[in-house]
Design an enzyme around this catalytic site. Structure first.
Site, PDB file in Angstrom:
ATOM      1  CG  HIS A  62      -4.820   0.648  -8.725  1.00 46.21           C
ATOM      2  ND1 HIS A  62      -5.085   1.348  -7.574  1.00 46.21           N
ATOM      3  CD2 HIS A  62      -4.519  -0.627  -8.320  1.00 46.21           C
ATOM      4  CE1 HIS A  62      -4.977   0.551  -6.517  1.00 46.21           C
ATOM      5  NE2 HIS A  62      -4.618  -0.651  -6.942  1.00 46.21           N
ATOM      6  CG  ASP A  64      -8.022   3.973 -12.087  1.00 48.94           C
ATOM      7  OD1 ASP A  64      -7.294   3.068 -11.661  1.00 48.94           O
ATOM      8  OD2 ASP A  64      -8.441   4.902 -11.356  1.00 48.94           O
ATOM      9  CG  HIS A  65      -4.116   5.824 -12.116  1.00 51.36           C
ATOM     10  ND1 HIS A  65      -4.072   7.137 -11.696  1.00 51.36           N
ATOM     11  CD2 HIS A  65      -5.160   5.263 -11.444  1.00 51.36           C
ATOM     12  CE1 HIS A  65      -5.023   7.357 -10.813  1.00 51.36           C
ATOM     13  NE2 HIS A  65      -5.693   6.230 -10.639  1.00 51.36           N
ATOM     14  CG  HIS A 137      -3.721   4.053  -3.590  1.00 45.50           C
ATOM     15  ND1 HIS A 137      -5.023   4.246  -3.221  1.00 45.50           N
ATOM     16  CD2 HIS A 137      -3.758   3.638  -4.884  1.00 45.50           C
ATOM     17  CE1 HIS A 137      -5.801   3.950  -4.237  1.00 45.50           C
ATOM     18  NE2 HIS A 137      -5.069   3.568  -5.264  1.00 45.50           N
ATOM     19  CG  ASP A 207      -5.747   6.741  -7.232  1.00 42.02           C
ATOM     20  OD1 ASP A 207      -5.909   7.818  -7.825  1.00 42.02           O
ATOM     21  OD2 ASP A 207      -6.257   5.669  -7.596  1.00 42.02           O
TER      22      ASP A 207
HETATM   23 ZN   LIG Z   1      -7.412   5.535  -9.496  1.00 44.57          ZN
HETATM   24 ZN   LIG Z   2      -5.540   3.447  -7.356  1.00 46.07          ZN
END
Ligand SMILES: [Zn+2]
Ligand SMILES: [Zn+2]
Length: 313
Positions: A62, A64-65, A137, A207
């Site tokens: 994702h 944001d990672h 997730h 996550d």
């Molecule tokens: Zn995240």
């Molecule tokens: Zn995520």
């Protein structure tokens, strides 16, 4: 061991928080767990040297990672890095890196060893070991647990002196677990020292939705860093989006018997994370909500939280 939070926000950066990234410093190296966008600026503010990073562990694909990784690799090349870098992540990460290499002129000055994440040990050197566990997730995702081995045995100088071993390099050899020969006599490390203390370990959830099997993986970690995207009021939303609440994080800490819980990966709706911290503390009192540039030091049996990296020497 020292843990530095370079990003503690979920999904989007805020004025106070960058997206997810954690930098762990050990005696002989540094390791990066996730690489949110804006990572390089965070490294500079924290005055951390990217060249020291020996391995990068990405929990999942994702934005944001992972978006901070391409720039980091290019900077390492510009700094003329020669030491190979290990990158651990899912197959999709491997495809992403391959695509970057094909579409951009990357021309890295160092080799990249890619390890596909899987349940079990994913990285090991003399000093540390990292194991992974799949989480629940919306895309394939992993929690990681890092162990730092203590190499030095507990040494008794008086025993060494009694055996006539002079202070100096021989002591060091024995302390590191090697036998020595002195005047034709073999002296083993056991004669002058006890085994090293157990490794320090830190678990990072990445996550995930809350589920019981993950608890075993975190069992008795010194520090558990667990995502708290939402407050307990939004538990339904957390379950639906396969994230966790602060209360679930606390439950994970309580059941796994860790020493300290650190909440991170907060939804941008929480300008202040006090509420999340308080919810968790009701279940697991030794909880702290992470902030960018917060630092945690683990020395012997002592774990301390320092608000600002500048004071974390
Ligand atoms: Zn995240
Ligand atoms: Zn995520």
């Amino acid at each position: 061991m020292k843990i530095v939070f370079l990003g503690t926000s979920a999904a989007v950066p805020t004025k106070e928080r960058n997206t997810t990234s954690i930098y762990i410093v050990t005696t002989n190296g540094a390791y990066l767990f996730d690489a949110g966008e804006g990572l390089q600026k965070q490294l500079q503010i924290a005055r951390l040297n990217p060249i020291k990073i020996k391995a990068v562990f990405i929990s999942h694909m994702h934005f944001d990672h992972v978006l901070g990784l391409p720039g980091l690799l290019m900077t390492m090349a510009l700094m003329n890095r020669k030491e190979p870098l290990t990158i651990v992540g899912t197959r999709k990460l491997f495809q992403f890196l391959k695509m970057l290499n094909e579409k951009f002129y990357m021309d890295l000055t160092f080799g990249v060893e890619f390890v596909e994440a899987h349940q079990g040990s994913v990285y090991e050197n003399k000093e540390i070991k990292v194991v992974a566990f799949p989480t629940i997730h919306s895309t394939e995702s992993y929690a990681y647990r890092i162990y730092e081995y203590k190499l030095k045995r507990k040494f008794y100088p008086e025993k060494a002196l009694k055996l006539g071993i002079p202070r100096g390099p021989l002591w060091n050899k024995l302390q590191l677990g090697n036998s020595i020969i002195l005047n034709g006599r073999k002296i083993t490390p056991e004669m002058v020292s006890d085994p090293p203390p157990p490794p320090v370990s830190v678990s990072i959830s990445g996550d995930t939705a809350y589920f019981d099997e993950l608890i075993d993986f975190f069992k008795e970690s010194d520090v558990l860093i667990y995502e708290s995207t939402f407050s307990k009021e939004l538990e339904n939303k957390a379950n639906e989006m396969l994230h966790s609440t602060s209360e679930q994080a606390a439950l994970a800490a309580l059941k796994s018997g860790v020493k300290l819980l650190v909440l991170y990966h907060f939804s941008e709706r929480y300008k202040n994370t006090k509420l999340l911290e308080e919810e968790a503390k009701k279940i697991f009192p030794n909880t702290v909500a992470a902030k960018d540039f917060m630092c945690i030091k683990i020395e012997d049996n002592d774990i301390s939280t320092i608000d600002n990296i500048e004071k974390c020497e």
